[in-house]
Design an enzyme around this catalytic site. Structure first.
Site, PDB file in Angstrom:
ATOM      1  N   HIS A 112       0.847  -1.192   0.000  1.00  0.00           N
ATOM      2  CA  HIS A 112       0.000   0.000   0.000  1.00  0.00           C
ATOM      3  C   HIS A 112       0.881   1.241   0.000  1.00  0.00           C
ATOM      4  O   HIS A 112       1.928   1.268   0.647  1.00  0.00           O
ATOM      5  CB  HIS A 112      -0.935   0.015   1.216  1.00  0.00           C
ATOM      6  CG  HIS A 112      -2.064   0.982   1.089  1.00  0.00           C
ATOM      7  ND1 HIS A 112      -1.914   2.326   1.362  1.00  0.00           N
ATOM      8  CD2 HIS A 112      -3.352   0.823   0.709  1.00  0.00           C
ATOM      9  CE1 HIS A 112      -3.070   2.942   1.149  1.00  0.00           C
ATOM     10  NE2 HIS A 112      -3.963   2.065   0.762  1.00  0.00           N
ATOM     11  N   GLU A 146      -7.695  -4.554  -0.027  1.00  0.00           N
ATOM     12  CA  GLU A 146      -8.354  -5.182  -1.152  1.00  0.00           C
ATOM     13  C   GLU A 146      -8.433  -6.712  -1.014  1.00  0.00           C
ATOM     14  O   GLU A 146      -9.396  -7.335  -1.459  1.00  0.00           O
ATOM     15  CB  GLU A 146      -7.629  -4.830  -2.466  1.00  0.00           C
ATOM     16  CG  GLU A 146      -7.902  -3.444  -2.981  1.00  0.00           C
ATOM     17  CD  GLU A 146      -7.013  -2.389  -2.352  1.00  0.00           C
ATOM     18  OE1 GLU A 146      -6.098  -2.779  -1.584  1.00  0.00           O
ATOM     19  OE2 GLU A 146      -7.217  -1.196  -2.619  1.00  0.00           O
TER      20      GLU A 146
END
Length: 366
Positions: free
Chosen positions: A245, A298
C-alpha cells in the site's frame, strides 16, 4: 526551478480532523477512534455520523423513496449520473451560498441515495421495484440495501456488507476524496462533488483491485498449492493483487478487521485466502526484504464481499457506498475553509515561437 512533486506525493495540502491513517503503527482512526473498535459492531450509518459530526447519532437517515432515473446496465455509471441529477431534483444549493447546517442536511440526503441507487441499479429493470414498506423493515442501512436489491437480506450478508462499508468509509487524502474537496472548493453543490468523486473512484488504481483478488483465490482453489502458485506469479514478473500500500509501512489495519470479519462469519473461502496470504507474505519477504509489502484492504475485502454474494463487477460500487462517509465529512470540512484549491504547475513546453512555426499553419491566416 521549483521542485515538482509528481502525483502530489508528500505534499500536505490540508489540515483535517476526520481521519488518521497511522503509517508506521498499522492503525486507522476515525476522529480518534480505532476502526478495530467499531467495524462490525457500530452500524455503518452511525460510523457515518462519527465521521461527519463527531458523534454516532443522529447518523445517516434512511433514503427517500425516489426511483433511480438511469439504467445503463452498469451500476457505477448509473449511480454517478443519477447522483448528479439530484441537485435540481432535491433543490440542492451551491455550497458557496448555503449554510454549513444546510450543507450537512444535503450531504445526508445525497449520501444515502448512493446506497439506494446502487441497490436499485443492481436489481435491474427485469424485476419489480421492492415496495418501500418492505425496505423499511430493514433495521440497518445495510439490511435495507440488500432488501432493496434482492428483496430479502441474509443476516450474515448484512453483517459482511456493514463491516466492509465501515472499514472503507474513510482513508484520508485519496484520489476520490481529493476530487470531492477540489469540486467543493469551487462552491459547487454536494451532488456535483459526489458525482466527481465517484468518477475518480472508477479507475482501477483506486477502486478496482478487490475484484482482481478473486481470480487468485480461484486459481489456488484449483491447484491446491498456494506456495507454488505464489512462486509462479512472482517468477513470471506478475503482480500479486492485495499486497502493498502506498500509505502503510505495516499491515493495512482495514485488512486486519476484514480478516476478523471473514473468520467470524465462517466464510467458505477463508481457509484458502489465509493460505494464499501466508504464502504470499513469506515469499515477498524473502524476495524483497528491502520493501514492506503487507496485506492491504483489497485482499480481505474481496473475501468478505464474495461471501455476501456481491458480484465482482459491483465491488467498486460497494466501495463507493462505503466512502460516502469520508466524502461527506471532507466536503463539509472543505466548505468551512472557504478556500479555492488552485495548485501551480511548472511549464515545460516549447519556448516562445511564432504561430506560423506550428505544423499545419495556413498562410491565408496571416
Amino acid at each position: 526551478m521549483p521542485e515538482v512533486h509528481h502525483g502530489l506525493e508528500g505534499v500536505i495540502a490540508f489540515e483535517t480532523q476526520i481521519a488518521e491513517p497511522d503509517k508506521e503503527g498499522s492503525a486507522l482512526r476515525y476522529r480518534g477512534v480505532d476502526i478495530e473498535d467499531i467495524v462490525g459492531r457500530v452500524p455503518f450509518e452511525h460510523v457515518w455520523g462519527l465521521l461527519i459530526d463527531g458523534a454516532y447519532t443522529p447518523g445517516l437517515p434512511p433514503a427517500e423513496a425516489y426511483n433511480i432515473p438511469v439504467h445503463t446496465g452498469d451500476v457505477r455509471v448509473d449511480v454517478q449520473a443519477a447522483i448528479a441529477m439530484l441537485a435540481p431534483a432535491f433543490g440542492f444549493g451551491q455550497t458557496y451560498d448555503i449554510s454549513d447546517e444546510q450543507a450537512r442536511e444535503d450531504l445526508a440526503r445525497v449520501a444515502v441515495m448512493v446506497l439506494s441507487y446502487a441497490a436499485q441499479s443492481a436489481r435491474g429493470l427485469d424485476k419489480p421495484v421492492v415496495p418501500q414498506k418492505i425496505v423499511d423493515e430493514g433495521k440497518t442501512l445495510a439490511e435495507k440495501f440488500l432488501i432493496r436489491w434482492k428483496g430479502e437480506a441474509d443476516p450474515k450478508h448484512v453483517k459482511a456488507i456493514d463491516a466492509y462499508w465501515s472499514s472503507a468509509a474513510e482513508h484520508g487524502m485519496n484520489a476520490s476524496t481529493f476530487t470531492a474537496r477540489v469540486i467543493t472548493s469551487t462552491g459547487a453543490d454536494v451532488a456535483a462533488a459526489f458525482s466527481g468523486a465517484i468518477g475518480a473512484m472508477s479507475g482501477p488504481l483506486h477502486g478496482g483491485a478487490p475484484s482482481r483478488v478473486l481470480g487468485m483465490i480461484s486459481d489456488v482453489e484449483q491447484s491446491g498449492d498456494a506456495d507454488a502458485y505464489v512462486k509462479g506469479i512472482l517468477d513470471r514478473g506478475e503482480r500479486l493483487m492485495g499486497f502493498g500500500h502506498r500509505v502503510y509501512r505495516a499491515e493495512d489495519p482495514r485488512a486486519r478487521v476484514l480478516r476478523r470479519t471473514a473468520k467470524e462469519l465462517d466464510a467458505p473461502r477463508y481457509a484458502v485466502a489465509e493460505a494464499l496470504e501466508q504464502a504470499a507474505l513469506k515469499e515477498l519477504r524473502e524476495r524483497r526484504p528491502d520493501r514492506v509489502l503487507e496485506t492491504n484492504v483489497e485482499f480481505w475485502a474481496a473475501i468478505v464481499l464474495d461471501f455476501a454474494e456481491v458480484p465482482a463487477n459491483m465491488f467498486t460500487s460497494m466501495f463507493t457506498c462505503a466512502r460516502t462517509g469520508g466524502w461527506s465529512a471532507h466536503i463539509l470540512e472543505q466548505k468551512t475553509t472557504g478556500r479555492l484549491i488552485r495548485p501551480s504547475a511548472v511549464y515545460a513546453g516549447p519556448a516562445p515561437r511564432p504561430a506560423s512555426d506550428v505544423e499545419g499553419w495556413n498562410d491565408s491566416w496571416a
